[in-house]
Design a protein around this motif. Structure first.
Motif, mmCIF file in Angstrom:
data_model
loop_
_atom_site.group_PDB
_atom_site.id
_atom_site.type_symbol
_atom_site.label_atom_id
_atom_site.label_comp_id
_atom_site.label_asym_id
_atom_site.label_seq_id
_atom_site.Cartn_x
_atom_site.Cartn_y
_atom_site.Cartn_z
ATOM 1 N N GLU A 83 0.816 -1.221 0.000
ATOM 2 C CA GLU A 83 0.000 0.000 0.000
ATOM 3 C C GLU A 83 0.849 1.270 0.000
ATOM 4 O O GLU A 83 0.354 2.359 -0.293
ATOM 5 N N ASP A 84 2.154 1.154 0.320
ATOM 6 C CA ASP A 84 3.042 2.313 0.321
ATOM 7 C C ASP A 84 3.644 2.591 -1.057
ATOM 8 O O ASP A 84 4.269 3.632 -1.271
ATOM 9 N N ILE A 85 3.467 1.673 -1.999
ATOM 10 C CA ILE A 85 4.044 1.842 -3.332
ATOM 11 C C ILE A 85 3.120 2.709 -4.170
ATOM 12 O O ILE A 85 1.909 2.505 -4.214
ATOM 13 N N ILE A 86 3.684 3.735 -4.799
ATOM 14 C CA ILE A 86 2.934 4.643 -5.657
ATOM 15 C C ILE A 86 3.326 4.372 -7.102
ATOM 16 O O ILE A 86 4.500 4.394 -7.449
ATOM 17 N N TYR A 87 2.366 4.096 -7.936
ATOM 18 C CA TYR A 87 2.606 3.845 -9.369
ATOM 19 C C TYR A 87 2.293 5.101 -10.145
ATOM 20 O O TYR A 87 1.240 5.715 -9.958
ATOM 21 N N LEU A 88 3.190 5.508 -11.010
ATOM 22 C CA LEU A 88 2.985 6.670 -11.848
ATOM 23 C C LEU A 88 2.727 6.196 -13.276
ATOM 24 O O LEU A 88 3.450 5.372 -13.788
ATOM 25 N N LYS A 89 1.698 6.765 -13.880
ATOM 26 C CA LYS A 89 1.401 6.442 -15.270
ATOM 27 C C LYS A 89 1.949 7.541 -16.152
ATOM 28 O O LYS A 89 1.812 8.725 -15.811
ATOM 29 N N PRO A 90 2.503 7.196 -17.275
ATOM 30 C CA PRO A 90 3.062 8.235 -18.168
ATOM 31 C C PRO A 90 1.979 9.035 -18.838
ATOM 32 O O PRO A 90 0.880 8.703 -19.017
#
Length: 90
Positions: A83-90
């Motif tokens: 839950e601490d991982i943030i995914y960034l979308k291009p």
């Protein structure tokens, strides 16, 4: 006529002497060159051994398990929670 014959024998003797000295000199030079070739081959063999060791060390260091264990043990890093991982979308 006898003087000419003595002179010819002397010239042949000098040519023989010069030829003998040249043979000795070039044999000596050939030995020196052979010794240098042997030394260079020994150095090349040592460089190839060192290159192989370096390649083996690089392969070992690039293994995922080694990197992960170094991160965990030496750097005291921990894997973040899902839950601490943030995914960034291009």
């Amino acid at each position: 006529m006898a003087a000419l014959r003595i002179w010819a024998i002397g010239a042949l003797f000098m040519a023989l002497l010069v030829s003998a000295i040249a043979v000795v000199y070039f044999q000596y030079r050939a030995r020196l060159i052979f010794i240098e070739i042997q030394q260079q081959q020994n150095a090349l063999d040592q460089y190839e051994i060192d290159w192989g060791k370096t390649q083996l060390e690089i392969t070992m260091l690039l293994e995922q398990n080694h990197i992960e264990s170094a991160a965990l043990n030496q750097l005291k890093l921990v894997m973040p929670k899902h839950e601490d991982i943030i995914y960034l979308k291009p």
